[in-house]
Design a protein around this motif. Structure first.
Motif, PDB file in Angstrom:
ATOM      1  N   LEU A 105       0.898  -1.185  -0.126  1.00 22.53           N
ATOM      2  CA  LEU A 105      -0.092   0.091   0.112  1.00 22.53           C
ATOM      3  C   LEU A 105       0.808   1.377   0.128  1.00 22.53           C
ATOM      4  N   LYS A 106       1.830   1.306   0.763  1.00 18.99           N
ATOM      5  CA  LYS A 106       2.811   2.317   0.776  1.00 18.99           C
ATOM      6  C   LYS A 106       3.399   2.725  -0.526  1.00 18.99           C
ATOM      7  N   VAL A 107       3.915   1.585  -0.931  1.00 15.19           N
ATOM      8  CA  VAL A 107       4.723   1.673  -2.463  1.00 15.19           C
ATOM      9  C   VAL A 107       3.718   2.352  -3.370  1.00 15.19           C
ATOM     10  N   ALA A 108       2.602   1.596  -3.337  1.00 21.40           N
ATOM     11  CA  ALA A 108       1.570   2.027  -4.509  1.00 21.40           C
ATOM     12  C   ALA A 108       0.912   3.528  -4.064  1.00 21.40           C
ATOM     13  N   GLN A 109       1.231   3.861  -2.648  1.00 19.72           N
ATOM     14  CA  GLN A 109       0.394   5.142  -2.599  1.00 19.72           C
ATOM     15  C   GLN A 109      -1.138   5.094  -2.456  1.00 19.72           C
ATOM     16  N   VAL A 110      -1.492   3.893  -1.950  1.00 21.50           N
ATOM     17  CA  VAL A 110      -2.849   3.622  -1.757  1.00 21.50           C
ATOM     18  C   VAL A 110      -3.332   3.782  -0.358  1.00 21.50           C
ATOM     19  N   SER A 111      -4.287   4.401   0.066  1.00 20.80           N
ATOM     20  CA  SER A 111      -4.754   4.175   1.461  1.00 20.80           C
ATOM     21  C   SER A 111      -5.664   3.103   1.798  1.00 20.80           C
ATOM     22  N   THR A 130      -2.396  -2.812  -6.229  1.00 21.28           N
ATOM     23  CA  THR A 130      -1.048  -2.390  -5.568  1.00 21.28           C
ATOM     24  C   THR A 130       0.205  -2.556  -6.745  1.00 21.28           C
ATOM     25  N   GLU A 131      -0.159  -3.318  -7.765  1.00 17.95           N
ATOM     26  CA  GLU A 131       0.938  -3.454  -8.733  1.00 17.95           C
ATOM     27  C   GLU A 131       2.128  -4.316  -8.136  1.00 17.95           C
ATOM     28  N   VAL A 132       1.902  -5.316  -7.272  1.00 17.36           N
ATOM     29  CA  VAL A 132       2.966  -5.766  -6.545  1.00 17.36           C
ATOM     30  C   VAL A 132       2.841  -7.443  -7.265  1.00 17.36           C
ATOM     31  N   ASP A 133       3.939  -8.238  -7.013  1.00 19.47           N
ATOM     32  CA  ASP A 133       3.906  -9.576  -7.619  1.00 19.47           C
ATOM     33  C   ASP A 133       2.970 -10.559  -6.508  1.00 19.47           C
ATOM     34  N   LEU A 134       2.072 -11.153  -7.271  1.00 19.96           N
ATOM     35  CA  LEU A 134       1.271 -12.213  -6.260  1.00 19.96           C
ATOM     36  C   LEU A 134       1.995 -12.899  -5.306  1.00 19.96           C
TER      37      LEU A 134
END
Length: 101
Positions: free
Chosen positions: A23-29, A66-70
């Protein structure tokens, strides 16, 4: 003078830790991810605090948002790069080759 030996320990990150980091890296709350997942913010907090593990499907949506690897999100390990296949690693076990006519 005495010297004490300290043992180096590998850091262990939980699923909740990886969810927070994504969340932090994607800047999603938390509220944004809760709306996206159609769940209450309290549910997101429970997942992030390792109170209850989300389903695989939930993790798939989380990774997508969040566009991270599953694989990283689920296990903390990076997926093997595609180049690993060119090192001679077998794609399928011996005996499972398709018949050629």
């Amino acid at each position: 003078m005495t010297m004490t030996m300290t043992r180096k320990m590998a850091l262990q990150f939980t699923l909740g830790d990886r969810m927070k980091k994504s969340l932090k890296v994607a800047q999603v709350s938390r509220s944004e991810i809760a709306q996206f997942m159609k769940v209450a913010e309290a549910t997101v907090s429970t997942w992030m605090n390792d109170g209850h593990a989300p389903s695989h499907q939930t993790l798939m949506l989380w990774a997508m948002k969040t566009e991270v690897d599953l694989v990283w999100l689920e296990t903390g390990k990076e997926e093997a790069p595609i180049d690993a296949l060119s090192t001679g690693a077998s794609v399928r076990p011996k005996g499972f080759e398709p018949p050629t006519f």
